[in-house]
Design an enzyme around this catalytic site. Structure first.
Site, mmCIF file in Angstrom:
data_model
loop_
_atom_site.group_PDB
_atom_site.id
_atom_site.type_symbol
_atom_site.label_atom_id
_atom_site.label_comp_id
_atom_site.label_asym_id
_atom_site.label_seq_id
_atom_site.Cartn_x
_atom_site.Cartn_y
_atom_site.Cartn_z
ATOM 1 C CB SER A 178 6.606 2.190 5.924
ATOM 2 O OG SER A 178 6.906 3.557 5.701
ATOM 3 C CG HIS A 206 3.949 -1.248 6.692
ATOM 4 N ND1 HIS A 206 4.449 -1.772 5.533
ATOM 5 C CD2 HIS A 206 3.760 0.079 6.459
ATOM 6 C CE1 HIS A 206 4.584 -0.806 4.629
ATOM 7 N NE2 HIS A 206 4.165 0.318 5.176
ATOM 8 C CE LYS A 236 1.908 -0.737 2.627
ATOM 9 N NZ LYS A 236 0.765 0.010 2.024
#
Length: 384
Positions: A178, A206, A236
């Protein structure tokens, strides 16, 4: 820490340029936000596909609120597992190509669930040095032998695997890191897991929705096998909240029966599961969002190739610029803020000492003009 020690500790954080405070958004999550009455183009959010404020997710949530109400009311095992939760889990499993999936309230809870349910005293867990804090905390809570290997160093990992007497072994990695934006060598890690009779647990917070055709890192690398456990967060790229674990039916059943962070917590609001279903349709049906992100990544890397600071190697929407000193990173972030761009300065302990950075985060909601404006300001700020 004693109560009387807290003021001094806070002052020390301020002196080291490590003091953190929250910034209150006065608008929905978007590429353009208002903070303290001022408008900024924000390159700080992990809403990679621009779905957090998408009308389809809002409508799905509103309809689900009318049907299912607000609160989950109980844990999934007592009276809180709604039909829409089940539908979302089945859809996530199908999308990821796994037998089953299990929803969690957060990636933190999912990491604790998997690791503490599979390893304990006398076992061993192996973690990349740059793993997210939630993975590290889960490893510590498991009470297994916790061994950390150098970042993406397969030889070091194999040395640790070969030397452990533990009967049960688990390798835990972020698929996309990240703060650096680089990726774990997943194919080689699964080979090591097979060779040393270990689980491979992938935190794809991610990568899900972004890499490959949107199904994430494991699917892009065509990873399969009973040793593989896949986790992705839904706050996300998916634009919602929570997380899920996808694996074999038996592994998911084991988590339902043993994972404390699943068993002993109230289920997520069922309306969020409806939003997840809507999000999956957009992730699968609108590949232009990923195409736009890829174009933006290329633009960043071309424009910032010659700046005075190090641009980390990343093909993801995470594009960090290593500044070094905390105060210098804070100064550059402040210069960008003055020009109307919100780019966070990331400092220790989130990243190692001496590697404070600007973390540019790209989303499909950004326009080309917004990106070009940011890059002009970054080039000017880093060359002055």
């Amino acid at each position: 820490m004693r109560a009387q020690d807290i003021p001094g500790a806070l002052l020390e954080l301020q002196q080291q340029h490590q003091f953190r405070q929250r910034h209150i958004l006065e608008t929905p999550q978007s590429s353009q936000v208002v903070i303290a009455g001022k408008s900024y183009v924000a390159f700080a959010s992990n809403d990679y596909l621009g779905l957090a404020n998408h009308p389809a997710l809002i409508e799905a949530t509103q309809q689900a609120l009318s049907r299912w109400g607000v609160g989950g009311g109980a844990s999934h095992l007592v009276a809180g597992h709604f039909a829409v939760h089940e539908q979302a889990e089945q859809a996530l499993a199908r999308y990821c190509g796994c037998e089953a999936a299990l929803l969690f309230s957060s990636g933190y809870a999912a990491n604790q669930a998997v690791i503490t349910s599979l390893v304990g005293r006398g076992d061993a867990v192996f973690a990349d040095k740059l793993n997210h804090a939630s993975l590290n905390d889960a490893c510590l809570l498991s009470r297994a032998s916790f061994r950390r290997f150098r970042h993406n160093d397969l030889q070091h990992l194999e040395e640790l695997l070969a030397s452990t007497p533990a009967r049960t072994r688990l390798i835990a990695v972020d698929a996309v890191y990240s703060m650096d934006g680089d990726e774990a060598p997943l194919k080689e890690l699964l080979q090591l897991a097979d060779k040393y009779d270990a689980w491979l647990y992938i935190d794809d917070a991610h990568g899900f929705g972004i890499l490959g055709d949107g199904r994430g890192s494991a699917a892009e690398n065509r990873l399969q096998g009973e040793r593989l456990i896949y986790m992705a967060t839904l706050g996300k790229a998916a634009g919602v909240a929570g997380a899920f674990v996808a694996a074999s039916q038996q592994l998911v059943q084991w988590l339902v029966n043993s994972a404390r962070s699943y068993i002993f917590t109230t289920a997520q609001p069922p309306a969020l599961a409806a939003a997840v279903l809507a999000s999956l349709q957009l992730i699968a049906g609108e590949p232009w969002r990923r195409t736009r992100l890829q174009q933006y990544v290329r633009s960043v890397r071309e424009r910032l190739a010659d700046v005075n600071f190090q641009l980390m190697p990343s093909r993801t929407p995470i594009q960090p610029i290593i500044i070094g000193r905390n105060e210098q990173a804070m100064l550059l972030a402040a210069r960008l803020k003055e020009r109307g761009y919100w780019v966070p300065a990331i400092r220790p302990p989130t990243v190692p000492e001496g590697t404070a950075r600007l973390r540019i985060t790209l989303t499909a909601a950004h326009t080309q003009d917004q990106l070009e404006g940011l890059l002009d300001c970054v080039v000017a700020a880093t060359q002055s």
